[in-house]
Design an enzyme around this catalytic site. Structure first.
Site, PDB file in Angstrom:
ATOM      1  N   THR A 187      44.758  41.957  97.433  1.00 33.62           N
ATOM      2  CA  THR A 187      44.030  43.192  97.663  1.00 33.62           C
ATOM      3  C   THR A 187      43.207  42.979  98.918  1.00 33.62           C
ATOM      4  OG1 THR A 187      42.585  42.983  95.859  1.00 33.62           O
ATOM      5  CG2 THR A 187      44.539  44.271  95.457  1.00 33.62           C
ATOM      6  N   ASP A 214      38.998  45.474  85.498  1.00 30.93           N
ATOM      7  CA  ASP A 214      39.718  46.719  85.196  1.00 30.93           C
ATOM      8  C   ASP A 214      39.950  47.577  86.318  1.00 30.93           C
ATOM      9  OD1 ASP A 214      39.919  46.330  82.405  1.00 30.93           O
ATOM     10  OD2 ASP A 214      37.757  46.193  82.244  1.00 30.93           O
ATOM     11  N   GLU A 219      43.448  51.397  89.833  1.00 32.04           N
ATOM     12  CA  GLU A 219      44.146  51.956  91.189  1.00 32.04           C
ATOM     13  C   GLU A 219      45.670  52.023  90.886  1.00 32.04           C
ATOM     14  OE1 GLU A 219      42.401  49.310  94.091  1.00 32.04           O
ATOM     15  OE2 GLU A 219      40.265  49.993  93.672  1.00 32.04           O
ATOM     16  N   ARG A 309      23.762  43.081  90.442  1.00 33.08           N
ATOM     17  CA  ARG A 309      25.049  42.305  89.997  1.00 33.08           C
ATOM     18  C   ARG A 309      24.586  40.936  90.166  1.00 33.08           C
ATOM     19  NH1 ARG A 309      30.241  44.090  90.244  1.00 33.08           N
ATOM     20  NH2 ARG A 309      29.597  46.080  89.627  1.00 33.08           N
ATOM     21  N   GLY A 477      34.983  52.385  84.485  1.00 33.58           N
ATOM     22  CA  GLY A 477      34.141  51.471  85.501  1.00 33.58           C
ATOM     23  C   GLY A 477      33.707  51.648  86.832  1.00 33.58           C
TER      24      GLY A 477
HETATM   25  N1  LIG Z   1      39.622  42.616  99.182  1.00 35.94           N
HETATM   26  C1  LIG Z   1      38.892  43.576  98.633  1.00 35.94           C
HETATM   27  N2  LIG Z   1      37.717  43.961  99.332  1.00 35.94           N
HETATM   28  C2  LIG Z   1      36.834  44.926  98.794  1.00 35.94           C
HETATM   29  N3  LIG Z   1      37.174  45.348  97.615  1.00 35.94           N
HETATM   30  C3  LIG Z   1      38.084  45.166  96.933  1.00 35.94           C
HETATM   31  C4  LIG Z   1      39.078  43.979  97.617  1.00 35.94           C
HETATM   32  N4  LIG Z   1      40.200  44.013  96.516  1.00 35.94           N
HETATM   33  C5  LIG Z   1      39.855  44.899  95.425  1.00 35.94           C
HETATM   34  N5  LIG Z   1      38.442  45.427  95.730  1.00 35.94           N
HETATM   35  C6  LIG Z   1      37.893  46.486  94.943  1.00 35.94           C
HETATM   36  O1  LIG Z   1      37.096  45.501  94.000  1.00 35.94           O
HETATM   37  C7  LIG Z   1      36.847  46.528  92.897  1.00 35.94           C
HETATM   38  C8  LIG Z   1      36.690  45.942  91.535  1.00 35.94           C
HETATM   39  O2  LIG Z   1      37.749  45.066  91.274  1.00 35.94           O
HETATM   40  P1  LIG Z   1      37.921  44.383  89.687  1.00 35.94           P
HETATM   41  O3  LIG Z   1      37.707  45.445  88.547  1.00 35.94           O
HETATM   42  O4  LIG Z   1      39.306  43.917  89.877  1.00 35.94           O
HETATM   43  O5  LIG Z   1      37.054  43.415  89.958  1.00 35.94           O
HETATM   44  P2  LIG Z   1      35.974  42.878  88.855  1.00 35.94           P
HETATM   45  O6  LIG Z   1      35.685  41.350  88.944  1.00 35.94           O
HETATM   46  O7  LIG Z   1      35.955  43.628  87.512  1.00 35.94           O
HETATM   47  O8  LIG Z   1      34.531  43.476  89.913  1.00 35.94           O
HETATM   48  P3  LIG Z   1      33.494  44.572  89.244  1.00 35.94           P
HETATM   49  O9  LIG Z   1      32.369  43.586  88.822  1.00 35.94           O
HETATM   50  O10 LIG Z   1      33.183  45.151  90.650  1.00 35.94           O
HETATM   51  O11 LIG Z   1      34.097  45.513  88.200  1.00 35.94           O
HETATM   52  C9  LIG Z   1      38.041  47.696  92.950  1.00 35.94           C
HETATM   53  O12 LIG Z   1      37.316  48.681  93.111  1.00 35.94           O
HETATM   54  C10 LIG Z   1      38.773  47.306  93.816  1.00 35.94           C
HETATM   55  O13 LIG Z   1      39.306  48.398  94.784  1.00 35.94           O
END
Ligand SMILES: Nc1ncnc2c1ncn2[C@@H]1O[C@H](COP(=O)(O)OP(=O)(O)OP(=O)(O)O)[C@@H](O)[C@H]1O
Length: 509
Positions: A187, A214, A219, A309, A477
């Protein structure tokens, strides 16, 4: 992207002068004779982690005692091979004449904390089977399709930037070992997964696996929901998670693990099951949620602490503890359509529905997505308004559809995949710290819902209007506008993969 064949795990330099003889048993392959089995101890994919070695010779090969039994659940793939360890099909022959043909079985063994695909060459007694390889495939993939076609969406930022590595080193080898067709896409921006899902050629894939937290499954589900052929898309493609993010509630609840290699095995072996979604409407926009919606302490502690974070998951626990201790309150107006309001009614609903394991293919149609309740009309007569005394002093408002919201946190221990309801948990901000502490401390056991301080119900729909100007509303989330939201269940509206056709067991059983 390399083709599947070139990605195929390399057959190690097994010296199969006399491959061990084996038969197909009730629960797996039983190896009868291990005396002539050797493997190369220098090969990366060696059995060293799992097999006890009895002796070593000068050319580096090790005589091994070998496994005695390979359970079907651990078998990834199988093929006939010739004396040069080549696939019979690849070598241009598909005729098997021997009563004990040589086959290569790839199965998983645990190495450290990871499942590793491991090949073994066996001479299998056909015991009257016309095609032992076909028979082993069948027994190894009961209730599910072998050699699945999988689109993997990896969030490169997921799991604090570790998602790509977690997927490549832990999940992908297991999928490739199973001869799955694996296409990987990264992504590239926020909500890219929605765009991919909305425009995807659904004929190409059986599964979308989100190697992420998640956020990406949320998405993908919404990308499908926005399609004009959404019923077809949701029917055709099963959506699951390989836990490579920071929050992996879907994998914890459906695969019972946050380990990407174990989740990959679960993905291969699990049954496809219909999953209820929740339709969330704000103004004229409707989107779908598979996990949760929350306002109050939990939303503040999750989304409201984004700036912290760097603290990792502890920022969430610190946030919850702080908000509870400071008795933060979040006044809202809330009306609910209950399915089981009291704890006794909820227990009865759970006992009736938890024993029904629905692995049958429930057809999704466009009607599945028709909203039953007008999000902008008056509150229906059969809904109940939550007592103002409580809703003015809301501490936690949390609704959920999956039992685990994080590793070891059974926030919704009574959640069921397709019972046509979702769970509501509410607390009063005025509850004394002495009484809230045991509630928070029992989250890992899921017994907080039994505490008198916690309202726990099964619901079909609700409308919530925040009364403060600023605050946080979290859906799966992700942060959504802090304004009125109406949510209703969409029974069986998506498909996911569940071990044994149901969620991981919780302490509520
Ligand atoms: N290349 C990217 N650049 C920026 N944001 C992205 C990218 N790919 C995905 N995202 C966004 O990252 C967000 C969090 O994704 P994900 O839940 O998979 O990860 P996570 O490790 O659980 O992160 P978080 O701690 O932010 O919840 C989603 O809103 C998604 O749209």
């Amino acid at each position: 992207m390399p083709s599947f064949d070139s990605q195929r795990i390399k057959l190690m330099d097994t010296v199969s002068v006399n491959p061990p003889r084996a038969i197909i048993g009730d629960t797996g392959i039983i190896i009868k004779d291990q005396s002539s089995f050797y493997y190369n101890q220098h090969d990366n994919a060696s059995f060293s982690s799992c097999l006890s070695c009895s002796s070593s010779n000068s050319n580096g090969t090790v005589k091994s005692s070998g496994p005695k039994h390979i359970p079907f659940v651990d078998i990834l793939s199988v093929r006939y091979i010739n004396e040069n360890n080549e696939s019979l099909l690849e070598a241009g022959s598909s005729t098997v004449t021997s009563d004990e043909p040589d086959v290569e079985v790839v199965f998983v063994r645990q190495k450290g904390k990871t499942l590793v695909p491991t090949p073994i060459i066996l001479s299998i007694d056909t015991l009257g089977h016309d095609d032992v390889v076909q028979e082993i495939w069948r027994l190894s993939y009961q209730g599910t399709k072998p050699r699945k076609s999988i689109l993997v969406l990896v969030n490169p930022h997921g799991g604090k930037g570790k998602a790509i590595n977690s997927f490549l080193t832990q999940s992908k080898p297991v999928l490739i070992g199973a001869q799955a067709s694996v296409e990987v896409r990264h992504t590239q921006y926020y909500q890219h997964a929605t765009d991919i899902a909305r425009t995807l050629n659904i004929d190409k894939y059986d599964i979308i696996a989100c190697a992420s937290g998640d956020g990406v499954p949320h998405e993908v589900l919404n990308g499908f929901y926005q399609r004009s052929d959404r019923a077809e898309a949701f029917n055709k493609i099963t959506i699951t998670q390989l836990p490579c993010g920071s929050g992996n509630a879907m994998s914890e609840s459906c695969h019972g693990t946050n380990n990407p290699s174990f989740a990959a095995l679960s993905l291969l072996k699990s049954s496809t099951v219909n999953l209820d979604l929740m339709a969330c409407t704000q103004g004229d926009k409707t989107y779908v949620s598979f996990l949760s919606q929350t306002v109050g302490v939990i939303a503040d502690s999750d989304i409201g602490t984004e700036a912290l974070r760097w603290l990792g998951p502890s920022r969430f626990e610190l946030g919850v503890a702080y908000k509870v201790l400071s008795r933060s309150r979040y006044p809202c107006d809330i009306s609910v359509k209950y399915a089981a309001k009291s704890k006794n009614e909820l227990r009865q609903h759970f006992d009736e529905h938890s024993t029904i394991v629905s692995t049958k293919d429930i057809q999704i149609t466009e009607d599945t997505y028709n909203l039953k309740y007008d999000p902008n009309g008056p509150i229906p007569d059969d809904w109940e308004e939550i007592d103002k005394d409580l809703s003015e002093n809301l501490g936690i408002f949390y609704t959920g559809k999956m039992p685990y919201i994080a590793k070891d946190v059974q926030f919704f221990p009574a959640a069921l995949p397709n019972d046509g309801t979702f769970d509501l948990v509410i607390t009063d901000a005025r509850t004394s710290i002495a009484r809230m502490a045991p509630t928070l401390l029992s989250l890992d056991q899921g017994s907080h819902v039994l505490q008198p301080e916690v309202q726990h119900s099964k619901i079909i729909a609700y409308r919530l209007t925040p009364k403060q100007q600023h605050g946080y509303l979290s859906v799966d989330g992700e942060s959504y506008p802090f304004e009125t939201i109406q949510v209703e269940i969409l029974p069986g509206a998506a498909k996911t993969l569940l071990r044994n056709g149901t969620y991981v067991e919780t302490n509520f059983y």
